[in-house]
Structure formats: structure tokens, C-alpha cells
Write a protein that holds these residues in place. Structure first.
Motif, short mmCIF file in Angstrom:
data_model
loop_
_atom_site.label_atom_id
_atom_site.label_comp_id
_atom_site.label_asym_id
_atom_site.label_seq_id
_atom_site.Cartn_x
_atom_site.Cartn_y
_atom_site.Cartn_z
N THR A 392 0.84 -1.21 0.00
CA THR A 392 0.00 0.00 0.00
C THR A 392 0.86 1.25 0.00
O THR A 392 0.57 2.23 -0.72
N GLU A 395 2.26 1.84 -3.45
CA GLU A 395 1.22 2.38 -4.34
C GLU A 395 0.98 3.85 -4.06
O GLU A 395 0.81 4.65 -5.00
N PHE A 399 1.54 6.83 -6.76
CA PHE A 399 0.47 7.77 -7.10
C PHE A 399 0.95 9.20 -6.93
O PHE A 399 0.66 10.07 -7.76
N ALA A 411 -9.92 11.58 -9.88
CA ALA A 411 -9.92 10.13 -9.66
C ALA A 411 -8.67 9.69 -8.90
O ALA A 411 -8.72 8.82 -8.01
N VAL A 412 -7.53 10.32 -9.24
CA VAL A 412 -6.27 9.99 -8.57
C VAL A 412 -6.35 10.37 -7.09
O VAL A 412 -5.93 9.61 -6.20
N LYS A 414 -8.99 10.64 -5.27
CA LYS A 414 -9.94 9.76 -4.59
C LYS A 414 -9.28 8.42 -4.25
O LYS A 414 -9.42 7.89 -3.14
N GLU A 415 -8.54 7.86 -5.23
CA GLU A 415 -7.86 6.59 -4.98
C GLU A 415 -6.75 6.75 -3.95
O GLU A 415 -6.52 5.88 -3.11
N LEU A 416 -6.05 7.91 -4.03
CA LEU A 416 -4.98 8.18 -3.06
C LEU A 416 -5.55 8.27 -1.64
O LEU A 416 -4.96 7.75 -0.69
N ARG A 418 -8.22 6.77 -0.58
CA ARG A 418 -8.60 5.42 -0.17
C ARG A 418 -7.37 4.64 0.32
O ARG A 418 -7.41 3.97 1.37
N LEU A 419 -6.27 4.75 -0.42
CA LEU A 419 -5.05 4.03 -0.03
C LEU A 419 -4.49 4.55 1.29
O LEU A 419 -4.00 3.77 2.12
#
Length: 506
Positions: A392, A395, A399, A411-412, A414-416, A418-419
Motif C-alpha cells: 500500500t 502504491e 500515485f 480520480a487519482v 480519490k484513490e490516493l 482510499r489508499l
């Protein structure tokens, strides 16, 4: 072959005085020499218990002597005086019965007593009663002495509580230990759980105090558990009070306080609320059934459920087999059993188990094996979590490095996010998992220690309120199979820490 047994109490001079170990041996050997022509010969194995109390038979050399008697390796036992053998009349009667069963004579070298004759046995029993009376008198004097010290505000000996050092039976504040005591109280106010406090202390690397005994043994230094945290939180010496354990009386202490009274009172209030909350689980048990959800019929396997039958201003309690109530195709001929009878049978069986080393060793061994399997599972889980955490974090790093080159910024991000949430959860959970692994590894699985704690629990069990009895019985017992004339207990897998937890608050 004639065995020589010697004993010297820990509070006596082991090498000086007439009753030193070596002097006892010399007197006994001289006595054996008198009867050399009659074939008396000293057994070559020594049975010496230096620094051991005569209050019970739990002494290394005594246990070896009993094995020699049972094995038929000795025909007589010589002691300097009867009180060297034991100062408990009940134990003494048991020893005499054991010796007679195996045709082993008991002789006192200085008291001219021999259990091989009726007169000798009579005088032996009388001397044993006097030995017990003398021991009980010593105990009363010691209790009076401790009460007198408590009235003056002095610590009454024993291992000093965390946060203090002991020298010449006087306490001085240990600043590092005092800081840890304050931290424990603060953590309890935060977590409101002794188990959570223990986990946090272990995660931070703290350990219980360590001591070196007079015999040179190293004691303590283990990780914290729920029991040790609870005991620390209950110590009134931290607010400047000495409590006499015999009378429960409190006196002003001569030593500096460590905890503010307001903080101490707040913690005690939270602990009482926690205990009250646990009691609510059993408050509906108004008829005092001790074995709720535990007993099953030994004939058909159905549950035995408590019910009452009022009669002439008295309530009679029973456990009845549910096979007949639920209308099973094959009725069970076991109808019911009086609750008092069944509960007494279970409590009696628990008392027998506390003296059954084989059964306890088996239970403790199963717990140890289960603990090893649990440790393996937890360590495998931790290994997977460590891998996921590293993955994690890589990742997240990728990012962040490539975020500027990516056109989908929203989107990046949002994913960042989450991670990063996953990383925080993993980073917070892994130390808790490490604490659980550490607690599993330090759990005691010594059958001898577990037996002593089990016996302490059983001694106090019958005098406790019903909710506490129910809780302790559920801790000890997994299930009960019941027949009309006997019961079979299925014990839980028990570590020493599990048993010690039963002692908290009783």
C-alpha cells in the motif's frame, strides 16, 4: 533402608543453631547408628528442604520422599522432630496413613516416638496437634505485628508495589516506576479497560518490575496482563494509605503518594461501573442457578434447564432434561435433579480437579498447544498485513510521483485518499496484533503454578455472590454432562493468566 528427612523454614538461620540442616542430619544418623545391628541402614538419597515452610507438603524434597515411599524404596523415615515433617495436622494424618499403607515406619530422633506401636502413634498425633497449634499461634502473632506496622503507616513487607523501592522494610519512590504508574492510570481513564491498557503497555515496550529473591532467583519482568493492571489500579498506597489485609482497615501512609486522590477515585468509580455492567448479564438469574447453559443430560444429550417449584413459602430449584419438554420421539428417563445437589456435585468435582495434577496438566497442556496454534495463525496474519502495508505504501508513493502526469486528478486524489485510509488502518491494527501475539507468548502454562491458583479460586468460590460464582464457573468449565449419580466436567483450556483473572476482585 531408612530415609532421613530434614527441613528448615526460610525465616530461620539455615546454617546456625541446633536445628540447622546438617545438625538435623547428624542427629538422625546417630539414631540410625544405634539400630545398626538390627539392620538399619541410611538410604543414600538426601531429602533436604532448606528455606521451606511446614504449612503444607508442597516441597521438592518432600514430594521426592513420598515417591520413594510409594515406590517401596524405603522402609522407614527418620526426622529430627515431628514438626520438621509438617506443621499441619491434616497433612500429618495423611502422611501417617500413607506410611502405614506402604508399611513404612516414622520415627522422631529426639522425641522417642515410633508409629510402629499404638502408644507411639497416640503420642505422635498429640505432638502433631501441638505443632499445628504452635504454627497457628505464630500466624496470629505475625498478623498482630503486621496490624501494628500498618497503624504506624509502614509497609508490611513482601514485594514492593510498582513505583516504589524497598529497603529494610521501608519504601522510597522510584521515579521511573512512578511515571509508569501515572501512565497506567491515565491509560485506564482513556481506554476504560484493563485488557486494553495491558495491550498498550506491552506495545510501548513496558514490563512489570523484576526482582532478585534472597535465594538468587530472578522474578518478574514479564509483560503486563489484565490481572496485573487491575491489581496496580487497586493499590491504595498510591494515594497515601496503608491497608491491613487481615482487617481491611486503612491508615495514613508514611510514604509519598504517587497518584492524585481525584484521579484514583475516578478510576475506582469506572472500575465499579465496569463490574456492575458485567453483573447485569446475570441479574435476570434471580433464582441463583450457578450452571446456566452448561449442563446436558448424560443419557440423551439434551440441555438441562433450570426451573423452580414454589411450595409453602419456599422455592425449590431443579434442573430438568428438555427431551421430555420438547417432546422428542424417545422420552428420556432422566427427568430432573435438585439444583443444590447438582451444583454441589460440580463444585466438589472442581475442588477435586484442583488437587488432580494429571487432569490440570492435561488441561494446561491443551491450552498451551492451542496457544501455539493461535500464535502461528496470528503471526501468519501479521506477515500478510506487513506485506499489504508495504504494498500500500509503494502504491501511495507511485500515485504521488505520477499524479502530475495524470489527467484524471480527481480520480487519482480519490484513490490516493482510499489508499491512505487503508494505510492508517493497517498501521493502527498491526501493533494491536503484535500485542496479542506477545500476550499469547507470555501466558503461563506451568501446571504447578496453575494448580496453586486453581486451589485459591476454589477456596473462595463458595463464599462469593452468585454472579461472580457464575462468571468463574463459566471461565473454568466448558460443559457439564449429568447422570443421576455423577457428573463429568469438560474444562476450558486454561492458562495461568486465565486462572489469575478469576481472582481479580475476590
Amino acid at each position: 533402608m531408612v530415609a532421613i528427612y530434614t527441613r528448615k523454614s526460610g525465616d530461620e538461620n539455615l546454617v546456625g543453631a541446633v536445628t540447622s540442616i546438617e545438625n538435623q542430619k547428624e542427629v538422625c544418623r546417630n539414631y540410625i547408628g544405634i539400630f545398626k545391628e538390627m539392620g538399619w541402614k541410611e538410604y543414600p538419597v538426601p531429602y533436604d528442604d532448606p528455606a521451606e515452610s511446614g504449612k503444607d507438603l508442597e516441597r521438592p524434597a518432600m514430594q521426592r520422599l513420598l515417591e520413594a515411599v510409594k515406590g517401596g524404596r524405603v522402609q522407614a523415615v527418620v526426622v529430627y522432630k515431628l514438626d520438621r515433617l509438617t506443621r499441619n495436622s491434616k497433612d500429618f494424618h495423611g502422611l501417617v496413613d500413607l506410611f502405614e499403607k506402604h508399611e513404612v515406619g516414622l520415627v522422631s530422633a529426639t522425641e522417642q516416638l515410633d508409629t510402629k506401636s499404638p502408644q507411639g502413634r497416640l503420642m505422635t498425633y498429640i505432638m502433631a496437634q501441638f505443632a499445628q497449634y504452635d504454627r497457628e499461634l505464630d500466624q496470629e502473632r505475625a498478623k498482630d505485628f503486621h496490624l501494628a506496622r500498618a497503624r504506624k503507616g509502614f509497609w508490611c513487607g513482601g514485594l514492593p508495589p510498582l513505583g516504589y523501592n524497598s529497603k529494610d522494610k521501608k519504601l522510597t519512590v522510584n521515579e521511573e516506576g512512578a511515571k509508569l504508574v501515572r501512565r497506567i492510570f491515565d491509560l485506564y481513564l482513556e481506554f476504560r479497560s484493563a485488557a486494553r491498557v495491558a495491550e498498550e503497555l506491552n506495545r510501548l515496550g513496558f514490563r512489570r518490575p523484576s526482582y532478585d529473591t534472597k535465594k538468587g532467583r530472578h522474578y518478574g519482568g514479564q509483560q503486563f496482563d489484565e490481572y496485573s493492571v487491575t491489581r496496580t489500579l487497586q493499590q491504595k498506597i498510591y494515594v497515601g494509605k496503608i491497608v491491613n489485609s487481615r482487617t481491611g482497615m486503612e491508615f495514613p501512609s508514611q510514604y509519598p503518594a504517587i497518584i492524585e486522590p481525584e484521579v484514583f477515585d475516578q478510576v475506582q468509580k469506572l472500575m465499579e461501573e465496569h463490574e456492575r455492567h458485567e453483573r447485569t448479564e446475570y441479574c435476570t438469574n434471580k433464582n441463583g442457578f450457578l450452571l446456566k447453559h452448561l449442563p446436558r443430560c448424560g443419557k440423551c444429550g439434551s440441555a438441562l434447564v433450570g426451573y423452580v417449584r414454589p411450595k409453602k413459602n419456599k422455592v425449590y430449584r431443579y434442573y430438568r432434561c428438555m427431551a421430555n419438554v420438547e417432546g422428542k420421539p424417545v422420552p428420556c428417563d432422566f427427568l430432573s435433579i435438585p439444583a443444590e445437589k447438582l451444583e454441589e456435585m460440580v463444585l466438589s468435582r472442581l475442588d477435586n480437579v484442583s488437587w488432580d495434577r494429571t487432569a490440570l496438566k492435561l488441561s494446561v497442556g491443551e491450552a498451551e498447544q492451542h496457544s501455539k496454534e493461535k500464535i502461528a495463525e496470528l503471526e501468519a496474519e501479521k506477515k500478510d498485513l506487513d506485506v499489504n502495508l508495504r504494498k500500500t505504501r509503494r502504491e501511495i508513493e507511485n500515485f504521488r510521483l505520477n499524479a502530475k502526469d495524470c489527467g484524471h486528478i480527481e480520480a487519482v486524489q480519490k484513490e490516493l485518499a482510499r489508499l491512505e485510509t487503508v494505510e492508517r488502518e493497517l498501521a493502527a491494527y498491526i501493533p494491536k496484533l503484535e500485542a496479542r501475539i506477545a500476550n499469547q507468548k507470555v501466558a503461563g502454562y506451568d501446571a504447578n503454578s496453575a494448580q496453586k491458583v486453581f486451589q485459591q479460586v476454589n477456596q473462595k468460590l463458595k463464599n462469593l455472590p452468585v454472579p461472580q460464582q457464575v462468571k468463574i464457573i463459566r471461565t473454568l468449565v466448558k460443559g457439564v454432562k449429568v447422570w443421576k449419580d455423577r457428573v463429568q466436567l469438560d474444562l476450558n483450556e486454561l492458562s495461568e493468566a486465565d486462572l489469575k483473572q478469576c481472582l481479580v476482585g475476590i
